[in-house]
Design a protein around this motif. Structure first.
Motif, short mmCIF file in Angstrom:
data_model
loop_
_atom_site.label_atom_id
_atom_site.label_comp_id
_atom_site.label_asym_id
_atom_site.label_seq_id
_atom_site.Cartn_x
_atom_site.Cartn_y
_atom_site.Cartn_z
N HIS A 105 6.88 -5.91 -11.92
CA HIS A 105 6.61 -4.58 -11.37
C HIS A 105 7.79 -3.67 -11.70
N PRO A 106 7.97 -3.29 -12.97
CA PRO A 106 9.18 -2.57 -13.37
C PRO A 106 9.27 -1.14 -12.86
N ALA A 107 8.19 -0.51 -12.50
CA ALA A 107 8.23 0.89 -12.09
C ALA A 107 7.44 1.09 -10.80
N GLU A 108 7.76 0.33 -9.79
CA GLU A 108 7.04 0.39 -8.53
C GLU A 108 7.45 1.61 -7.71
N PRO A 109 6.50 2.22 -6.98
CA PRO A 109 6.88 3.25 -6.02
C PRO A 109 7.67 2.62 -4.87
N HIS A 110 8.37 3.46 -4.13
CA HIS A 110 9.23 2.94 -3.07
C HIS A 110 8.44 2.14 -2.03
N ARG A 111 7.24 2.60 -1.70
CA ARG A 111 6.39 1.89 -0.74
C ARG A 111 4.99 1.73 -1.33
N ARG A 112 4.47 0.54 -1.20
CA ARG A 112 3.11 0.28 -1.68
C ARG A 112 2.58 -0.97 -0.99
N ILE A 113 1.27 -0.97 -0.68
CA ILE A 113 0.63 -2.18 -0.18
C ILE A 113 0.17 -2.98 -1.39
N ARG A 114 0.63 -4.21 -1.49
CA ARG A 114 0.21 -5.13 -2.54
C ARG A 114 -0.47 -6.31 -1.86
N ALA A 115 -1.63 -6.69 -2.36
CA ALA A 115 -2.37 -7.74 -1.65
C ALA A 115 -3.34 -8.43 -2.60
N LEU A 116 -3.70 -9.64 -2.22
CA LEU A 116 -4.82 -10.35 -2.83
C LEU A 116 -6.07 -9.88 -2.09
N TYR A 117 -7.00 -9.26 -2.82
CA TYR A 117 -8.19 -8.73 -2.13
C TYR A 117 -9.40 -8.74 -3.04
N THR A 118 -10.56 -8.69 -2.39
CA THR A 118 -11.85 -8.58 -3.07
C THR A 118 -12.53 -7.30 -2.59
N GLU A 119 -13.78 -7.13 -2.94
CA GLU A 119 -14.51 -5.95 -2.46
C GLU A 119 -14.66 -5.95 -0.94
N ARG A 120 -14.71 -7.15 -0.36
CA ARG A 120 -14.96 -7.25 1.09
C ARG A 120 -13.76 -7.69 1.90
N THR A 121 -12.83 -8.41 1.31
CA THR A 121 -11.79 -9.06 2.09
C THR A 121 -10.39 -8.76 1.54
N VAL A 122 -9.40 -8.97 2.40
CA VAL A 122 -7.99 -8.91 2.01
C VAL A 122 -7.30 -10.10 2.65
N THR A 123 -6.37 -10.71 1.92
CA THR A 123 -5.67 -11.89 2.42
C THR A 123 -4.30 -11.50 2.95
N VAL A 124 -4.00 -11.98 4.15
CA VAL A 124 -2.69 -11.77 4.76
C VAL A 124 -2.12 -13.13 5.13
N TYR A 125 -0.81 -13.15 5.39
CA TYR A 125 -0.14 -14.43 5.64
C TYR A 125 0.57 -14.41 6.98
N GLN A 126 0.55 -15.58 7.62
CA GLN A 126 1.30 -15.81 8.85
C GLN A 126 1.78 -17.25 8.84
N ALA A 127 2.76 -17.55 9.68
CA ALA A 127 3.26 -18.92 9.77
C ALA A 127 3.39 -19.30 11.24
N TYR A 128 2.94 -20.52 11.56
CA TYR A 128 2.91 -20.99 12.94
C TYR A 128 3.40 -22.43 13.02
#
Length: 218
Positions: free
Chosen positions: A20-43
Motif C-alpha cells: 500500500h505505497p500511497a495510502e490515505p491517512h485513514r481508510r477502512i480496509r477489510a475482507l468483504y463480499t457483497e453481503r458480509t464483512v469480516t472483523v477480528y476479535q480475540a478471547y
C-alpha cells in the motif's frame, strides 16, 4: 542487540508498506463480499472455542459491555500478540452483515475529541454519550507488527450495537488461531513472502457517508 521479528519495533521513521505505497491517512480496509464483512476479535478459549464451534456468541458473552471489532487482521495480531496474550489465545474471524456494520458506522462517534469534527468538547461528549458505537483510528501494522504511516479502523460497539452484533449481525465465526500461528512462524523464519500470501485479502471498504474521521466520502 537483536530483536524478535514479531515484537513491535520503534523506528525513527515508520516503515513503508510496499503493498500500500500511497495510502490515505485513514481508510477502512477489510475482507468483504457483497453481503458480509469480516472483523477480528480475540478471547479466552472458554469463550472463543464455543463461539467458533456454534457459529454464534454464547450466553456468557457479555452483551451489556462495549466490545471492539477490528477489520484489520494484522492490527488484531498486534493487539493479541499473535494469540499469545492472556485471555486472547483464541483469535476469531467474525463474519457480519454489511448492513449492520454500516449501521454501526453511521451511528458512531469518534472515541476522542477532534476539532475538525466537533464544535467543542461539550458537543463531542454529548454525542459520545448517546452513540451506540465508537470509531477509533489506529496505526496499521506490517508483518513485524510495526506501526505504518497510515491508520485503520477499530470499531467499539455498546448497548444496542453490541447486542445486535452478537445476536443479529453475526453470520459466522471461524477460529483463525492456526492461521495466526502459521503466519507468525513464517515471519520469524524470514519467509515474509509466504507469510504475506496467507493474509486475508483486505481491500478498501466503501464506508458510508458521514463515517467519523473520514470526512466526506466520495
Amino acid at each position: 542487540m537483536s530483536t524478535s521479528p514479531d515484537v513491535p519495533v520503534q523506528a525513527a521513521h515508520a516503515p513503508v508498506d510496499p503493498a500500500h505505497p500511497a495510502e490515505p491517512h485513514r481508510r477502512i480496509r477489510a475482507l468483504y463480499t457483497e453481503r458480509t464483512v469480516t472483523v477480528y476479535q480475540a478471547y479466552s478459549p472458554a469463550l472463543g472455542v464455543p463461539a467458533a464451534r456454534d457459529g454464534r456468541f454464547p450466553a456468557a458473552w457479555k452483551r451489556e459491555r462495549m466490545t471492539w471489532i477490528k477489520p484489520s487482521f494484522l492490527w488484531m495480531m498486534y493487539r493479541c500478540g499473535w494469540g499469545t496474550k492472556a485471555d486472547q489465545e483464541t483469535v476469531l474471524a467474525v463474519e457480519i452483515g454489511r448492513d449492520g456494520f454500516d449501521w454501526a458506522l453511521g451511528n458512531a462517534c469518534l472515541s476522542h475529541f477532534d476539532a475538525d469534527e466537533h464544535a467543542d468538547r461539550g458537543v463531542w461528549r454529548r454525542e459520545l454519550k448517546r452513540s451506540p458505537a465508537r470509531v477509533q483510528w489506529d496505526p496499521e501494522r506490517d508483518l513485524w507488527l510495526r506501526a505504518l504511516p497510515y491508520r485503520s479502523l477499530q470499531l467499539g460497539l455498546a448497548g444496542e450495537a453490541s447486542r445486535r452484533y452478537a445476536d443479529e449481525w453475526t453470520l459466522g465465526i471461524t477460529d483463525v488461531t492456526p492461521l495466526a500461528q502459521e503466519v507468525r512462524a513464517l515471519v520469524r523464519a524470514g519467509e515474509t513472502a509466504a507469510a504475506a500470501a496467507l493474509l486475508p485479502e483486505e481491500r478498501p471498504y466503501p464506508a458510508p457517508e458521514g463515517t467519523p474521521g473520514l470526512g466526506r466520502v466520495s
